[in-house]
Write a protein that holds these residues in place. Structure first.
Motif, PDB file in Angstrom:
ATOM      1  N   GLU A  39       0.823  -1.200   0.000  1.00 24.01           N
ATOM      2  CA  GLU A  39       0.000   0.000   0.000  1.00 24.01           C
ATOM      3  C   GLU A  39       0.862   1.258   0.000  1.00 24.01           C
ATOM      4  OE1 GLU A  39      -0.309  -2.499   2.014  1.00 24.01           O
ATOM      5  OE2 GLU A  39      -2.366  -3.245   1.994  1.00 24.01           O
ATOM      6  N   ASP A  40       1.942   1.262   0.851  1.00 24.94           N
ATOM      7  CA  ASP A  40       2.800   2.444   0.934  1.00 24.94           C
ATOM      8  C   ASP A  40       3.546   2.679  -0.378  1.00 24.94           C
ATOM      9  OD1 ASP A  40       2.014   2.984   3.480  1.00 24.94           O
ATOM     10  OD2 ASP A  40       3.820   2.241   4.457  1.00 24.94           O
ATOM     11  N   ALA A  41       4.044   1.600  -0.979  1.00 26.36           N
ATOM     12  CA  ALA A  41       4.785   1.747  -2.231  1.00 26.36           C
ATOM     13  C   ALA A  41       3.878   2.261  -3.341  1.00 26.36           C
ATOM     14  CB  ALA A  41       5.402   0.402  -2.629  1.00 26.36           C
ATOM     15  N   ALA A  42       2.663   1.725  -3.408  1.00 27.37           N
ATOM     16  CA  ALA A  42       1.724   2.170  -4.446  1.00 27.37           C
ATOM     17  C   ALA A  42       1.286   3.608  -4.200  1.00 27.37           C
ATOM     18  CB  ALA A  42       0.513   1.243  -4.481  1.00 27.37           C
ATOM     19  N   ALA A  43       1.030   3.940  -2.941  1.00 26.24           N
ATOM     20  CA  ALA A  43       0.622   5.314  -2.611  1.00 26.24           C
ATOM     21  C   ALA A  43       1.754   6.291  -2.916  1.00 26.24           C
ATOM     22  CB  ALA A  43       0.223   5.407  -1.137  1.00 26.24           C
ATOM     23  N   ALA A  44       2.994   5.878  -2.636  1.00 27.46           N
ATOM     24  CA  ALA A  44       4.147   6.729  -2.929  1.00 27.46           C
ATOM     25  C   ALA A  44       4.274   6.969  -4.431  1.00 27.46           C
ATOM     26  CB  ALA A  44       5.429   6.085  -2.388  1.00 27.46           C
ATOM     27  N   ASN A  45       4.060   5.939  -5.216  1.00 28.92           N
ATOM     28  CA  ASN A  45       4.156   6.101  -6.664  1.00 28.92           C
ATOM     29  C   ASN A  45       3.033   6.982  -7.192  1.00 28.92           C
ATOM     30  OD1 ASN A  45       5.656   5.159  -9.142  1.00 28.92           O
ATOM     31  ND2 ASN A  45       3.586   4.576  -9.706  1.00 28.92           N
ATOM     32  N   ALA A  46       1.838   6.854  -6.563  1.00 31.66           N
ATOM     33  CA  ALA A  46       0.714   7.717  -6.953  1.00 31.66           C
ATOM     34  C   ALA A  46       1.046   9.180  -6.680  1.00 31.66           C
ATOM     35  CB  ALA A  46      -0.546   7.299  -6.203  1.00 31.66           C
ATOM     36  N   LEU A  47       1.675   9.433  -5.529  1.00 30.52           N
ATOM     37  CA  LEU A  47       2.076  10.799  -5.197  1.00 30.52           C
ATOM     38  C   LEU A  47       3.149  11.299  -6.165  1.00 30.52           C
ATOM     39  CD1 LEU A  47       2.216  10.544  -1.293  1.00 30.52           C
ATOM     40  CD2 LEU A  47       0.646  11.953  -2.633  1.00 30.52           C
ATOM     41  N   ARG A  48       4.052  10.394  -6.564  1.00 34.82           N
ATOM     42  CA  ARG A  48       5.098  10.780  -7.508  1.00 34.82           C
ATOM     43  C   ARG A  48       4.497  11.209  -8.846  1.00 34.82           C
ATOM     44  NH1 ARG A  48       8.513   7.001 -11.358  1.00 34.82           N
ATOM     45  NH2 ARG A  48       9.995   8.517 -12.152  1.00 34.82           N
ATOM     46  N   LEU A  49       3.526  10.429  -9.352  1.00 34.69           N
ATOM     47  CA  LEU A  49       2.888  10.771 -10.619  1.00 34.69           C
ATOM     48  C   LEU A  49       2.146  12.100 -10.519  1.00 34.69           C
ATOM     49  CD1 LEU A  49       1.502   7.294 -11.713  1.00 34.69           C
ATOM     50  CD2 LEU A  49       3.498   8.487 -12.615  1.00 34.69           C
ATOM     51  N   GLU A  50       1.499  12.308  -9.387  1.00 36.17           N
ATOM     52  CA  GLU A  50       0.793  13.572  -9.180  1.00 36.17           C
ATOM     53  C   GLU A  50       1.782  14.737  -9.132  1.00 36.17           C
ATOM     54  OE1 GLU A  50      -2.485  15.500  -6.103  1.00 36.17           O
ATOM     55  OE2 GLU A  50      -1.903  13.406  -5.930  1.00 36.17           O
ATOM     56  N   ALA A  51       2.945  14.503  -8.507  1.00 34.00           N
ATOM     57  CA  ALA A  51       3.966  15.547  -8.433  1.00 34.00           C
ATOM     58  C   ALA A  51       4.482  15.906  -9.827  1.00 34.00           C
ATOM     59  CB  ALA A  51       5.115  15.073  -7.547  1.00 34.00           C
ATOM     60  N   LEU A  52       4.667  14.891 -10.670  1.00 33.07           N
ATOM     61  CA  LEU A  52       5.153  15.155 -12.026  1.00 33.07           C
ATOM     62  C   LEU A  52       4.126  15.942 -12.830  1.00 33.07           C
ATOM     63  CD1 LEU A  52       6.874  11.740 -12.859  1.00 33.07           C
ATOM     64  CD2 LEU A  52       7.939  13.876 -12.125  1.00 33.07           C
ATOM     65  N   GLU A  53       2.835  15.668 -12.588  1.00 31.74           N
ATOM     66  CA  GLU A  53       1.785  16.446 -13.248  1.00 31.74           C
ATOM     67  C   GLU A  53       1.831  17.904 -12.787  1.00 31.74           C
ATOM     68  OE1 GLU A  53      -1.917  14.543 -12.526  1.00 31.74           O
ATOM     69  OE2 GLU A  53      -1.499  12.827 -13.817  1.00 31.74           O
ATOM     70  N   GLU A  54       2.043  18.098 -11.476  1.00 31.61           N
ATOM     71  CA  GLU A  54       2.159  19.456 -10.947  1.00 31.61           C
ATOM     72  C   GLU A  54       3.375  20.163 -11.555  1.00 31.61           C
ATOM     73  OE1 GLU A  54       0.345  21.281  -8.658  1.00 31.61           O
ATOM     74  OE2 GLU A  54      -1.207  19.741  -8.737  1.00 31.61           O
TER      75      GLU A  54
END
Length: 244
Positions: free
Chosen positions: A185-200
């Motif tokens: 869960e943490d690894a997937a959530a971290a990757n989700a945050l990373r993708l969101e950061a790249l969009e930002e």
């Protein structure tokens, strides 16, 4: 004669008493009407709807438990608001599409080691931890979270040919040997945050991107791609501040 008068008087007294006497239990009883409680308009507390990020994290958690239907509800809610949301589209494809179509039929075998998760294996061999659910379906796992040491899995042949390309070549310190074990869960959530950061970052919001990447690294400190992205954004942010 006296007896008649006495009898008449007694009868009159009895009649008077009968007219003025009220039997027990017939006295009026005060009753109170129930008061209906009402809430003032200001007392109603409305709960804010979950954000797209919260829904995505909830969907990841549900998929980790093998609960497709409720996860799909969360993903459809995200896409109704943001039809081009990268994370929601990627997760939905893993539910709806054939995993062989996504990952390829040709494969090799791999034995699970201690501390490994479907998310970490997807990140290592497929280049994206968010592909954990397609990888789980590819191996007929009922729930991605129930991975066991010694379990033999199928690895798509393309996994060897498709390492994830870093966003920028940056020297990243190797994690210590005693690195903490990161949950799926943490690894997937971290990757989700990373993708969101790249969009930002793509929209010019470097400061927001830096905040999201720091949160991602806190969830998965062993992820070199997150560390590399964060180093890049910090340099960009430092240059922006210097140019002001």
């Amino acid at each position: 004669m006296m007896r008649l008068i006495a009898t008449t008087a007694l009868a009159a007294m009895l009649m008077t008493t009968a007219c003025t006497h009220t039997p027990e239990g017939t006295e009026p009883v005060e009753t109170t009407q129930p008061v209906e409680e009402t809430l003032e308009p200001g007392e109603v507390q409305e709960t804010a709807p979950p954000t797209a990020r919260e829904r995505a994290q909830r969907a990841i958690q549900l998929l980790g438990e093998g609960k497709e239907a409720p996860a799909m509800v969360e993903l459809e809610a995200i896409l109704a608001e943001k039809p081009q949301n990268t994370i929601a589209l990627k997760l939905r494809d893993q539910i709806q599409k054939d995993p062989d179509e996504l990952l390829g039929e040709s494969h090799q075998t791999y034995t699970v080691k201690e501390g490994e998760t479907t998310s970490s294996l997807a990140g290592r061999f497929l280049g994206d931890p968010l592909l954990f659910y397609a990888f789980s379906r590819y191996n007929n796992l009922e729930a991605p979270n129930r991975l066991m040491v010694g379990q033999v899995l199928k690895l798509p042949d393309r996994s060897v040919e498709r390492p994830e390309a870093p966003v920028e070549t940056v020297e990243v310190p190797k994690p210590p040997l005693a690195a903490r074990v990161v949950s799926t869960e943490d690894a997937a959530a971290a990757n989700a945050l990373r993708l969101e950061a790249l969009e930002e970052l793509n929209t010019g919001e470097a400061e927001n991107a830096m905040t999201l990447l720091r949160r991602a690294l806190a969830l998965d400190s062993n992820n070199p791609n997150i560390a590399a992205d964060l180093a890049k954004v910090e340099r960009i942010q430092a240059a922006l501040i210097k140019s002001r």
